[in-house]
Design a protein around this motif. Structure first.
Motif, PDB file in Angstrom:
ATOM      1  N   MET A 263       5.358   0.200   3.217  1.00 23.87           N
ATOM      2  CA  MET A 263       4.046   0.062   3.834  1.00 23.87           C
ATOM      3  C   MET A 263       3.918  -1.249   4.599  1.00 23.87           C
ATOM      4  O   MET A 263       4.667  -2.199   4.374  1.00 23.87           O
ATOM      5  N   ALA A 275       0.057  -5.181   2.429  1.00 23.11           N
ATOM      6  CA  ALA A 275       0.843  -4.369   1.501  1.00 23.11           C
ATOM      7  C   ALA A 275       2.293  -4.314   1.960  1.00 23.11           C
ATOM      8  O   ALA A 275       3.010  -3.338   1.713  1.00 23.11           O
ATOM      9  N   GLN A 278       5.500  -2.649   0.219  1.00 20.99           N
ATOM     10  CA  GLN A 278       5.097  -1.869  -0.949  1.00 20.99           C
ATOM     11  C   GLN A 278       5.238  -0.372  -0.683  1.00 20.99           C
ATOM     12  O   GLN A 278       5.468   0.059   0.444  1.00 20.99           O
ATOM     13  N   SER A 279       5.131   0.431  -1.742  1.00 21.23           N
ATOM     14  CA  SER A 279       5.464   1.848  -1.673  1.00 21.23           C
ATOM     15  C   SER A 279       4.225   2.729  -1.688  1.00 21.23           C
ATOM     16  O   SER A 279       3.372   2.589  -2.580  1.00 21.23           O
ATOM     17  N   PHE A 280       4.159   3.656  -0.726  1.00 19.24           N
ATOM     18  CA  PHE A 280       3.050   4.616  -0.738  1.00 19.24           C
ATOM     19  C   PHE A 280       3.166   5.540  -1.940  1.00 19.24           C
ATOM     20  O   PHE A 280       2.149   6.049  -2.436  1.00 19.24           O
ATOM     21  N   ASP A 282       3.939   4.569  -4.918  1.00 23.67           N
ATOM     22  CA  ASP A 282       3.212   3.844  -5.960  1.00 23.67           C
ATOM     23  C   ASP A 282       1.704   3.937  -5.730  1.00 23.67           C
ATOM     24  O   ASP A 282       0.922   4.032  -6.684  1.00 23.67           O
ATOM     25  N   PHE A 283       1.293   3.882  -4.483  1.00 24.98           N
ATOM     26  CA  PHE A 283      -0.124   4.016  -4.140  1.00 24.98           C
ATOM     27  C   PHE A 283      -0.668   5.338  -4.659  1.00 24.98           C
ATOM     28  O   PHE A 283      -1.766   5.409  -5.225  1.00 24.98           O
ATOM     29  N   GLN A 287      -0.709   2.591  -8.452  1.00 22.92           N
ATOM     30  CA  GLN A 287       0.057   1.420  -8.881  1.00 22.92           C
ATOM     31  C   GLN A 287       0.443   0.510  -7.711  1.00 22.92           C
ATOM     32  O   GLN A 287       1.445  -0.199  -7.777  1.00 22.92           O
ATOM     33  N   LEU A 288      -0.330   0.522  -6.644  1.00 21.93           N
ATOM     34  CA  LEU A 288      -0.031  -0.345  -5.509  1.00 21.93           C
ATOM     35  C   LEU A 288      -0.425  -1.782  -5.853  1.00 21.93           C
ATOM     36  O   LEU A 288      -1.586  -2.039  -6.181  1.00 21.93           O
ATOM     37  N   HIS A 304      -0.663   5.165   7.440  1.00 21.97           N
ATOM     38  CA  HIS A 304       0.744   4.928   7.108  1.00 21.97           C
ATOM     39  C   HIS A 304       1.666   5.722   8.026  1.00 21.97           C
ATOM     40  O   HIS A 304       2.743   5.238   8.404  1.00 21.97           O
TER      41      HIS A 304
END
Length: 455
Positions: A263, A275, A278-280, A282-283, A287-288, A304
């Motif tokens: 992201m 962000a 970071q991982s969508f 996880d979002f 958990q973002l 995204h």
């Protein structure tokens, strides 16, 4: 680049991500054409790029269009950063490149009229403040240090990140311009076929529209430096998408690709939240790290999706992204090429037959060779000039079959391809003209390129 997306509730199940793409499906009668094109603004007396603020500036351009031509402003943190009117919008690239994202239109004739209206309005305001605008694939003289940054939070985040993941990212952001067209699809299978043809033939568009042989005042060894830049920008979010040609390709496979791309940001309450990396995925699980406990909305997913940059991109429509910006004729020819190839079934079938035997290595080699040599590129037994000639002929047949006249002398839209037909006949593209005019000691000073090609 894209403006923040709006609307859409929380994502409650994975299928919503693919459903978002599928919601763009339309019957052929409802297919539209949306053309986007960027241009560099400069001060007429100094040839410097326009800053954001001041009497001669990007802000003055936006305010002039707002006050003189009825555009509604788009604001970010009280700064005017765009305009909207009648389904079209004007937005800013990071270095102040002025972009028109056109309204979804039925015919290429309407697109030509939209372009002429836009350029006339821009010229009216620009002349008043002593500015000019030019369409080239890359800024021919300016250095990175000379470029302003537009007051958009998205760009501040991206500028920092680009230096970590590639070598040419900020060049793309601040010193390139493109023209692209956004087109519709009828079904998942239609999307896949159009995506594959678009990816495979994007190097042909790169070659035909190559218009960036100069960078920082010198020939750069490529006819499309803009295309060269994209090859070393961020490998995980750019390129030719080899997986798109594999069995099982569809909405879900494209979703998996986008989910695997790190992201940039989350947009909340008018602000961009960092962000980066970071991982969508996880979002989706709440958990973002940037927003612990929150799950994304559909507008977050739409945002995204705008942060992947393959040569052909899918959202609710398909974007053809491989061409340098250019003059009026080429800005009209780019949508004509792809509408001719993709909006007539016979032409689409013929285009697929042309490319379906190529492997990933061939497609990538064509991409590289197109950026360097344009129509003089050769990959194995494939000669780009011959390939481009066949592609333009298929597109011409597709436009003839559409039969969309302008209500006057033009019975169809094939005339928009004439500038490309001239290129495939001569082997010369806009970059060849620029090199002929400005390269070498006996040629015209490169500084003249701005006024010579001013809209």
């Amino acid at each position: 680049m894209s403006i923040p997306q709006q609307g859409g509730g929380p994502i409650e199940h994975f299928d919503q991500l693919a459903d978002y793409m599928a919601s763009g499906e339309k019957p052929g009668a409802d297919w539209r054409i949306g053309t986007e094109h960027e241009k560099f603004g400069y001060s007429k007396d100094t040839l410097e790029p326009l800053p954001y603020e001041g009497r001669r500036s990007i802000k003055a351009m936006l305010e002039g269009l707002r006050d003189g031509f009825g555009w509604a402003p788009v604001l970010e943190q009280e700064n005017i950063i765009g305009l909207t009117k009648n389904g079209a919008n004007v937005s800013l690239e990071p270095g102040g490149q002025f972009e028109l994202s056109g309204a979804p239109l039925e015919t290429l004739h309407q697109g030509r009229d939209e372009l002429e209206t836009h350029l006339r309005e821009v010229r009216t305001v620009a002349e008043r403040i002593g500015a000019g605008f030019v369409g080239l694939g890359a800024a021919p003289i300016w250095t990175h240090a000379e470029m302003p940054m537009m007051p958009k939070g998205r760009y501040r985040l991206m500028t920092d990140y680009m230096g970590r993941v590639g070598t040419h990212g900020t060049q793309m952001m601040y010193r390139t311009c493109t023209v692209q067209v956004n087109l519709d699809f009828a079904s998942e299978a239609d999307m896949v076929k159009k995506l594959r043809v678009g990816l495979a033939l994007q190097p042909v568009a790169t070659a035909l529209f190559a218009n960036s042989p100069f960078f920082e005042g010198q020939p750069n060894g490529h006819k499309s430096w803009r295309s060269r830049i994209w090859r070393d920008l961020d490998a995980v979010r750019t390129g030719m998408l080899p997986f798109a040609f594999e069995e099982g390709m569809g909405y879900e496979r494209y979703v998996d690709y986008v989910l695997d791309v790190p992201m940039y940001f989350v947009y909340r309450d008018g602000k961009y939240i960092n962000a980066l990396g970071q991982s969508f995925r996880d979002f989706l699980k709440g958990q973002l790290p940037a927003l612990p406990g929150e799950v994304p909305t559909l507008s977050d997913w739409a945002d995204h999706m705008t942060t992947v940059f393959p040569e052909t991109r899918v959202k609710k429509y398909i974007e053809m992204r491989g061409a340098d910006a250019g003059d009026r004729a080429h800005l009209n020819a780019l949508p004509a090429l792809w509408v001719g190839l993709l909006y007539d079934q016979g032409a689409l079938d013929a285009a697929w037959d042309l490319v379906k035997g190529w492997d990933a290595e061939t497609r990538e080699a064509l991409r590289v060779a197109a950026s360097v040599s344009a129509l003089q590129a050769e990959v194995g037994s494939i000669h780009m000039q011959d390939l481009a000639r066949e592609v333009v002929e298929i597109a011409r047949a597709g436009l003839a079959a559409r039969g969309r006249g302008d209500g006057g002398e033009a019975a169809d839209e094939t005339g928009f391809l004439d500038v490309l037909a001239q290129s495939v006949a001569t082997g010369r593209v806009p970059a060849d003209e620029l090199l002929s005019r400005y390269a070498g000691e006996a040629k015209a000073p490169l500084e003249r390129i701005y006024d010579d090609y001013c809209y």
